[in-house]
Design a protein around this motif. Structure first.
Motif, PDB file in Angstrom:
ATOM      1  N   ALA A   1       0.041  -8.730 -48.831  1.00  0.00           N
ATOM      2  CA  ALA A   1      -1.163  -8.524 -49.650  1.00  0.00           C
ATOM      3  C   ALA A   1      -0.854  -8.099 -51.078  1.00  0.00           C
ATOM      4  N   LEU A   2       0.417  -7.798 -51.378  1.00  0.00           N
ATOM      5  CA  LEU A   2       0.773  -7.423 -52.747  1.00  0.00           C
ATOM      6  C   LEU A   2       1.886  -8.294 -53.305  1.00  0.00           C
ATOM      7  N   LEU A   3       3.032  -8.305 -52.655  1.00  0.00           N
ATOM      8  CA  LEU A   3       4.184  -8.993 -53.237  1.00  0.00           C
ATOM      9  C   LEU A   3       4.042 -10.513 -53.194  1.00  0.00           C
ATOM     10  N   VAL A   4       3.582 -11.055 -52.074  1.00  0.00           N
ATOM     11  CA  VAL A   4       3.407 -12.514 -52.006  1.00  0.00           C
ATOM     12  C   VAL A   4       2.368 -13.001 -53.023  1.00  0.00           C
ATOM     13  N   PRO A   5       1.198 -12.375 -53.135  1.00  0.00           N
ATOM     14  CA  PRO A   5       0.266 -12.801 -54.187  1.00  0.00           C
ATOM     15  C   PRO A   5       0.868 -12.724 -55.586  1.00  0.00           C
ATOM     16  N   LEU A   6       1.707 -11.730 -55.842  1.00  0.00           N
ATOM     17  CA  LEU A   6       2.319 -11.630 -57.169  1.00  0.00           C
ATOM     18  C   LEU A   6       3.266 -12.800 -57.437  1.00  0.00           C
ATOM     19  N   VAL A   7       4.034 -13.212 -56.441  1.00  0.00           N
ATOM     20  CA  VAL A   7       4.998 -14.285 -56.708  1.00  0.00           C
ATOM     21  C   VAL A   7       4.312 -15.645 -56.830  1.00  0.00           C
ATOM     22  N   VAL A   8       3.133 -15.824 -56.232  1.00  0.00           N
ATOM     23  CA  VAL A   8       2.445 -17.123 -56.337  1.00  0.00           C
ATOM     24  C   VAL A   8       1.322 -17.085 -57.366  1.00  0.00           C
ATOM     25  N   GLY A   9       1.164 -15.947 -58.057  1.00  0.00           N
ATOM     26  CA  GLY A   9       0.080 -15.845 -59.031  1.00  0.00           C
ATOM     27  C   GLY A   9      -1.276 -15.931 -58.376  1.00  0.00           C
ATOM     28  N   GLY A  10      -1.380 -15.369 -57.170  1.00  0.00           N
ATOM     29  CA  GLY A  10      -2.623 -15.458 -56.418  1.00  0.00           C
ATOM     30  C   GLY A  10      -3.286 -14.109 -56.224  1.00  0.00           C
ATOM     31  N   SER A  11      -3.945 -13.940 -55.077  1.00  0.00           N
ATOM     32  CA  SER A  11      -4.661 -12.700 -54.786  1.00  0.00           C
ATOM     33  C   SER A  11      -4.760 -12.553 -53.274  1.00  0.00           C
ATOM     34  N   ALA A  12      -5.231 -11.380 -52.852  1.00  0.00           N
ATOM     35  CA  ALA A  12      -5.324 -11.116 -51.409  1.00  0.00           C
ATOM     36  C   ALA A  12      -6.614 -10.395 -51.074  1.00  0.00           C
ATOM     37  N   VAL A  13      -7.059 -10.641 -49.846  1.00  0.00           N
ATOM     38  CA  VAL A  13      -8.138  -9.879 -49.229  1.00  0.00           C
ATOM     39  C   VAL A  13      -7.484  -9.098 -48.095  1.00  0.00           C
ATOM     40  N   LEU A  14      -7.372  -7.794 -48.260  1.00  0.00           N
ATOM     41  CA  LEU A  14      -6.734  -6.925 -47.272  1.00  0.00           C
ATOM     42  C   LEU A  14      -7.815  -6.258 -46.436  1.00  0.00           C
ATOM     43  N   VAL A  15      -7.721  -6.402 -45.111  1.00  0.00           N
ATOM     44  CA  VAL A  15      -8.762  -5.909 -44.215  1.00  0.00           C
ATOM     45  C   VAL A  15      -8.170  -4.942 -43.199  1.00  0.00           C
ATOM     46  N   ARG A  16      -8.739  -3.733 -43.154  1.00  0.00           N
ATOM     47  CA  ARG A  16      -8.427  -2.768 -42.104  1.00  0.00           C
ATOM     48  C   ARG A  16      -9.538  -2.801 -41.060  1.00  0.00           C
ATOM     49  N   HIS A  17      -9.170  -2.532 -39.810  1.00  0.00           N
ATOM     50  CA  HIS A  17     -10.154  -2.431 -38.727  1.00  0.00           C
ATOM     51  C   HIS A  17     -11.066  -3.665 -38.712  1.00  0.00           C
ATOM     52  N   GLU A  18     -10.461  -4.836 -38.801  1.00  0.00           N
ATOM     53  CA  GLU A  18     -11.253  -6.062 -38.943  1.00  0.00           C
ATOM     54  C   GLU A  18     -12.161  -6.312 -37.740  1.00  0.00           C
ATOM     55  N   ASP A  19     -13.385  -6.695 -38.040  1.00  0.00           N
ATOM     56  CA  ASP A  19     -14.314  -7.211 -37.038  1.00  0.00           C
ATOM     57  C   ASP A  19     -14.071  -8.714 -36.934  1.00  0.00           C
ATOM     58  N   PRO A  20     -13.451  -9.179 -35.851  1.00  0.00           N
ATOM     59  CA  PRO A  20     -13.102 -10.607 -35.768  1.00  0.00           C
ATOM     60  C   PRO A  20     -14.308 -11.525 -35.895  1.00  0.00           C
ATOM     61  N   ASP A  21     -15.476 -11.051 -35.465  1.00  0.00           N
ATOM     62  CA  ASP A  21     -16.664 -11.899 -35.529  1.00  0.00           C
ATOM     63  C   ASP A  21     -17.082 -12.194 -36.971  1.00  0.00           C
ATOM     64  N   GLY A  22     -16.617 -11.394 -37.899  1.00  0.00           N
ATOM     65  CA  GLY A  22     -16.996 -11.605 -39.294  1.00  0.00           C
ATOM     66  C   GLY A  22     -15.976 -12.365 -40.107  1.00  0.00           C
ATOM     67  N   ARG A  23     -14.882 -12.797 -39.471  1.00  0.00           N
ATOM     68  CA  ARG A  23     -13.812 -13.413 -40.253  1.00  0.00           C
ATOM     69  C   ARG A  23     -14.249 -14.725 -40.903  1.00  0.00           C
ATOM     70  N   ALA A  24     -14.880 -15.601 -40.157  1.00  0.00           N
ATOM     71  CA  ALA A  24     -15.244 -16.914 -40.710  1.00  0.00           C
ATOM     72  C   ALA A  24     -16.125 -16.769 -41.941  1.00  0.00           C
ATOM     73  N   ALA A  25     -17.104 -15.878 -41.865  1.00  0.00           N
ATOM     74  CA  ALA A  25     -17.989 -15.663 -43.009  1.00  0.00           C
ATOM     75  C   ALA A  25     -17.221 -15.078 -44.187  1.00  0.00           C
ATOM     76  N   ARG A  26     -16.285 -14.178 -43.907  1.00  0.00           N
ATOM     77  CA  ARG A  26     -15.512 -13.565 -44.990  1.00  0.00           C
ATOM     78  C   ARG A  26     -14.599 -14.590 -45.649  1.00  0.00           C
ATOM     79  N   VAL A  27     -13.973 -15.432 -44.856  1.00  0.00           N
ATOM     80  CA  VAL A  27     -13.115 -16.480 -45.415  1.00  0.00           C
ATOM     81  C   VAL A  27     -13.915 -17.355 -46.372  1.00  0.00           C
ATOM     82  N   ASP A  28     -15.144 -17.675 -45.984  1.00  0.00           N
ATOM     83  CA  ASP A  28     -16.000 -18.505 -46.835  1.00  0.00           C
ATOM     84  C   ASP A  28     -16.456 -17.742 -48.075  1.00  0.00           C
ATOM     85  N   THR A  29     -16.939 -16.522 -47.887  1.00  0.00           N
ATOM     86  CA  THR A  29     -17.449 -15.729 -49.011  1.00  0.00           C
ATOM     87  C   THR A  29     -16.357 -15.419 -50.028  1.00  0.00           C
ATOM     88  N   GLU A  30     -15.174 -15.082 -49.536  1.00  0.00           N
ATOM     89  CA  GLU A  30     -14.073 -14.689 -50.425  1.00  0.00           C
ATOM     90  C   GLU A  30     -13.216 -15.868 -50.881  1.00  0.00           C
TER      91      GLU A  30
END
Length: 250
Positions: free
Chosen positions: A211-240
């Motif tokens: 979530a930090l070093l890989v995004p830096l080397v590819v010039g990208g970004s990350a969505v870091l999730v703690r205590h993820e609710d799996p039921d919300g992943r699809a919506a989050r992938v789309d929203t983010e």
């Protein structure tokens, strides 16, 4: 901060100069409902303030060890990068030889028993709020202490890329080794330039890499999730607008 691109701090500075206003890290905690989005410049400011606290407030010098008993949280990523900015080694397991121990609310008792000269406590509350309960004797509340430090940090001597930077479960990586590891990880995942990753983990070592070093080397970004609710992943992938969901590194 000043550093070469062969170190994590150098990569962060490169991204700040390239496009500091763009999102670098979006953090969710599904247990609390927290969401915070941090630009590259904002991450850099938190890193600089924390590096200032380490050097000016806690007298940490290059080569010394800082024990980070923290979960995968945006403030924990800032602490690790601050250690790397000053040339200190971030130790992710309990250590009785660290100059400073940094703990969250769930690890304060363990941290207080290690005997470090200094103990810093992170409440890990939304928006970086301070503790609302008492702390062990001598412990510093990070949210109270860190705002007074400057938004920019320049080490007296840039850290040597070959200095130890991260220790976890008996394995030690140098600053340059962390950069190389991130490049290898990005290649393993087949990530394009500018990729946005979703990383669901509570392990700080995994979060630092994915979530930090890989995004830096590819010039990208990350969505870091703690205590993820799996039921919300699809919506989050789309929203983010996530490009890749990253499993923990092997």
């Amino acid at each position: 901060m000043t550093a070469t691109a062969s170190t994590p701090a150098g990569m962060l500075r490169t991204e700040v100069h390239r496009d500091g206003a763009r999102p670098l890290l979006t953090f969710y905690d599904d247990a609390t409902g927290e969401r915070i989005e941090l630009s590259a410049t904002t991450v850099d400011n938190w890193v600089a303030k924390t590096a200032g606290m380490l050097t000016s407030g806690l007298s940490v010098e290059p080569g010394e060890r800082v024990c980070l008993l923290l979960p995968a949280h945006w403030q924990a990523l800032a602490w690790a990068c601050a250690c790397w900015s000053v040339g200190a080694c971030a130790v992710l397991d309990p250590a009785d030889d660290a100059e400073v121990t940094v703990a969250g609310p769930d690890t304060l008792d363990t941290a207080a028993g290690l005997g470090s000269p200094d103990l810093v406590a992170l409440a890990l509350r939304p928006l970086g709020a301070p503790f609302t309960t008492g702390l062990p004797d001598g412990a510093l509340d990070y949210a109270v202490e860190v705002p007074g430090y400057p938004d920019q940090f320049t080490p007296i001597m840039p850290p040597d890329p070959d200095e130890p930077a991260l220790e976890q479960q008996g394995t030690t990586h140098t600053l340059a080794g962390l950069v190389a590891r991130a490049h290898d990880r990005a290649g393993q995942l087949g990530l394009p330039s500018g990729a946005r990753l979703l990383v669901s983990t509570d392990d700080l070592g995994t979060a630092l890499l994915d979530a930090l070093l890989v995004p830096l080397v590819v010039g990208g970004s990350a969505v870091l999730v703690r205590h993820e609710d799996p039921d919300g992943r699809a919506a989050r992938v789309d929203t983010e607008r996530v490009d890749a969901v990253v499993n923990p590194a092997a």
